[in-house]
Design an enzyme around this catalytic site. Structure first.
Site, PDB file in Angstrom:
ATOM      1  N   LEU A 260      14.456   5.323 -11.004  1.00  0.00           N
ATOM      2  CA  LEU A 260      15.044   6.467 -10.319  1.00  0.00           C
ATOM      3  C   LEU A 260      16.530   6.229 -10.064  1.00  0.00           C
ATOM      4  O   LEU A 260      16.905   5.427  -9.209  1.00  0.00           O
ATOM      5  CB  LEU A 260      14.327   6.718  -8.981  1.00  0.00           C
ATOM      6  CG  LEU A 260      12.815   6.945  -9.072  1.00  0.00           C
ATOM      7  CD1 LEU A 260      12.225   7.122  -7.681  1.00  0.00           C
ATOM      8  CD2 LEU A 260      12.486   8.142  -9.944  1.00  0.00           C
TER       9      LEU A 260
ATOM     10  N   GLY B 247      15.293  -5.800  -7.681  1.00  0.00           N
ATOM     11  CA  GLY B 247      16.103  -6.002  -6.483  1.00  0.00           C
ATOM     12  C   GLY B 247      17.570  -5.722  -6.720  1.00  0.00           C
ATOM     13  O   GLY B 247      18.057  -5.680  -7.860  1.00  0.00           O
TER      14      GLY B 247
ATOM     15  N   GLY C 233      19.032   2.473  -7.459  1.00  0.00           N
ATOM     16  CA  GLY C 233      19.474   2.099  -6.121  1.00  0.00           C
ATOM     17  C   GLY C 233      18.305   1.729  -5.232  1.00  0.00           C
ATOM     18  O   GLY C 233      17.137   1.868  -5.604  1.00  0.00           O
TER      19      GLY C 233
ATOM     20  N   PRO D  19       9.890  -5.290 -12.133  1.00  0.00           N
ATOM     21  CA  PRO D  19       9.739  -5.904 -10.809  1.00  0.00           C
ATOM     22  C   PRO D  19       8.317  -6.387 -10.558  1.00  0.00           C
ATOM     23  O   PRO D  19       7.362  -5.929 -11.190  1.00  0.00           O
ATOM     24  CB  PRO D  19      10.079  -4.745  -9.866  1.00  0.00           C
ATOM     25  CG  PRO D  19       9.609  -3.529 -10.607  1.00  0.00           C
ATOM     26  CD  PRO D  19       9.871  -3.818 -12.063  1.00  0.00           C
TER      27      PRO D  19
ATOM     28  N   THR E  64       6.640  -5.775  -7.954  1.00  0.00           N
ATOM     29  CA  THR E  64       5.891  -4.784  -7.187  1.00  0.00           C
ATOM     30  C   THR E  64       5.200  -3.745  -8.065  1.00  0.00           C
ATOM     31  O   THR E  64       4.217  -3.141  -7.655  1.00  0.00           O
ATOM     32  CB  THR E  64       6.825  -4.068  -6.199  1.00  0.00           C
ATOM     33  OG1 THR E  64       8.013  -3.663  -6.899  1.00  0.00           O
ATOM     34  CG2 THR E  64       7.184  -4.976  -5.041  1.00  0.00           C
TER      35      THR E  64
ATOM     36  N   CYS F 148       9.179   1.471  -3.591  1.00  0.00           N
ATOM     37  CA  CYS F 148      10.368   1.723  -2.775  1.00  0.00           C
ATOM     38  C   CYS F 148      10.417   3.185  -2.340  1.00  0.00           C
ATOM     39  O   CYS F 148      11.305   3.579  -1.587  1.00  0.00           O
ATOM     40  CB  CYS F 148      11.640   1.362  -3.541  1.00  0.00           C
ATOM     41  SG  CYS F 148      11.898   2.322  -5.037  1.00  0.00           S
TER      42      CYS F 148
ATOM     43  N   LEU G 297      14.132  -4.916 -17.259  1.00  0.00           N
ATOM     44  CA  LEU G 297      13.716  -5.771 -16.150  1.00  0.00           C
ATOM     45  C   LEU G 297      12.534  -5.107 -15.454  1.00  0.00           C
ATOM     46  O   LEU G 297      12.564  -3.910 -15.182  1.00  0.00           O
ATOM     47  CB  LEU G 297      14.862  -5.958 -15.161  1.00  0.00           C
ATOM     48  CG  LEU G 297      15.949  -6.988 -15.479  1.00  0.00           C
ATOM     49  CD1 LEU G 297      16.588  -6.720 -16.826  1.00  0.00           C
ATOM     50  CD2 LEU G 297      17.012  -7.002 -14.392  1.00  0.00           C
TER      51      LEU G 297
END
Length: 475
Positions: free
Chosen positions: A425, A205, A223, A124, A126, A256, A122
């Site tokens: 991560l 997400g 996470g 993202p 961003t 993030c 997957l």
């Protein structure tokens, strides 16, 4: 109601069939490289990176990504596709991932690497430029194939990058289907991919990561991020201010790992705050803070309209003015938890600023903030005191403590540190994950342990030796 249910069933069946065809192609391609040598594997991943990161192409991808997603900025995207992909290749290229990868002569054990099969990845919105590349070379390094499910907002970027890698793979004499893109992504197709692949590599997400863990397929998830950074009284303040600026503004805080909260101890608070202002930090008053809060969070969720946007765009959207040269917002804060939303992840160039009496108070704040959001991910400290550094590391529930480094550019690996290069991560049990690792190819293989008898069998010691430390106390 019945019509809608029937329509959903048709969509689900169609998605399942489409993904099954992709998985079959992927599995056939993976079978063709199952017996590749280390040299063949390493040439493949080198070609894959060169295809997307070479001069001229990297610039095109960076601009295309910004144009499609409307997130972040060109400089941030270019750094990721040009530099981060190179650094990741350099980090893994000499790793042995074929055949015997580890020997333990003391236990007389050898470990043999074997592929998992089809990796479902997957990506993202961003980080859609480097994520497919890094995940793909990690998969192929382990002689796997990979199918990438992008966010719909980045589907064209994903297709461009995957197509470039596929062309390079063919030129190396391998099957293009080692890397496949879901060109028209949907939630149904992503869910089907997670059900049908052999291992999931989920970055995105919380809902997607939860879905990955619930799919029935072994999954590596990440996470939530909410990095907290402390500056203590021993820090080089000029260095800290510049590195915080770099981290807070990298790709307009799409990562993030961006500094979401910064804690300044009393002894250097005023001086350090002035240095942050000199680096483009703008302190919001109560009125602007309230307007910014209303702009970032809508019904308790981060507003996608302000994610990874410029300070001026966000200020205009929120309805307050900022001086020219503003690079990030500084929001004074003292509490944490749901009643203090600025203590959570913001995905904007917004930094919550806290004041602490000392390192112990900074640890209290870090743990409180990350108990609300981001526990297990990462925190950082600017300090020249090993005692303070290790005190914070020992007392926080975190997988990474970055010392005197820009957080967003460092915790996923960089040339100036020894962290493994990745964009995935693990956050350990604190973040609901199975690993604390910076996830790389080693997480995407199976290992066969070959155990031979020891030259000299171990002998159990006598009870008065084995239980010596407790035997008298338990009489």
């Amino acid at each position: 109601m019945a019509q809608a249910a029937n329509l959903n069933m048709v969509e689900d069946d169609s998605a399942a069939a489409e993904v099954a065809e992709l998985v079959a192609r992927s599995r056939a391609a993976q079978a063709q490289i199952e017996d590749y040598t280390q040299e063949q594997v390493d040439k493949l991943i080198t070609a894959m990176v060169w295809a997307v990161a070479k001069p001229g192409v990297a610039e095109k991808i960076a601009q295309f990504t910004v144009d499609e997603t409307q997130l972040g900025n060109y400089d941030g995207k270019y750094l990721k596709i040009f530099r981060k992909t190179r650094a990741t290749l350099y980090d893994i290229i000499d790793d042995k991932s074929v055949g015997i990868i580890e020997e333990d002569p003391v236990r007389n054990i050898v470990k043999i690497a074997k592929p998992v099969g089809v990796i479902g990845a997957l990506a993202p919105t961003t980080n859609p430029e480097a994520t497919p590349v890094i995940k793909a070379i990690s998969a192929v390094k382990g002689r796997n194939s990979i199918i990438v499910a992008p966010h719909p907002r980045a589907k064209l970027t994903n297709k461009m990058i995957v197509d470039l890698m596929r062309e390079a793979i063919v030129k190396m004499g391998a099957p293009a289907d080692l890397v496949i893109s879901i060109d028209t992504p949907s939630l149904e197709k992503t869910n089907e991919l997670m059900k049908q692949c052999d291992r999931i590599l989920a970055t995105g997400g919380g809902a997607m990561v939860t879905a990955a863990y619930s799919s029935g397929t072994p999954a590596l998830g990440v996470g939530a991020g909410n990095a907290v950074v402390t500056v203590d009284e021993t820090a080089d303040l000029d260095d800290a201010a510049e590195k915080i600026r770099i981290s807070k503004t990298l790709d307009l805080a799409a990562s993030c790992s961006s500094d979401n909260s910064v804690i300044l101890v009393d002894a250097i608070h005023d001086e350090m705050l002035a240095k942050l202002q000199a680096k483009g930090g703008y302190i919001l008053d109560n009125d602007a803070k309230a307007k910014l809060q209303a702009a970032i969070w809508v019904d308790g969720h981060i507003n996608a309209k302000v994610v990874a946007q410029t300070p001026k765009f966000i200020a205009d959207y929120a309805g307050f003015d900022v001086p020219e040269g503003t690079q990030f917002f500084i929001v004074p804060e003292s509490g944490f938890g749901p009643d203090h939303p600025f203590s959570g992840e913001k995905m904007t160039v917004t930094m919550a600023l806290y004041r602490a009496k000392d390192i112990d108070d900074a640890i209290r704040l870090t743990n409180g903030i990350q108990a609300y959001q981001g526990q297990g991910h990462s925190c950082g400290i600017y300090s020249n005191s090993d005692a303070n550094i290790m005190k914070l590391a020992n007392a926080t529930k975190t997988s990474r403590v970055m010392v005197n480094q820009p957080q967003a550019a460092s915790n996923s690996g960089n040339l100036w540190n020894g962290m493994r290069q990745t964009f995935s991560l693990g956050c350990g049990s604190w973040g609901g994950n199975s690993t604390n690792n910076n996830i790389t190819w080693r997480d995407l293989i199976n290992e066969t342990w070959v155990s031979k008898p020891l030259a000299q069998p171990k002998v159990l010691p006598a009870d008065d030796v084995l239980f010596a430390s407790v035997i008298d106390e338990l009489k």
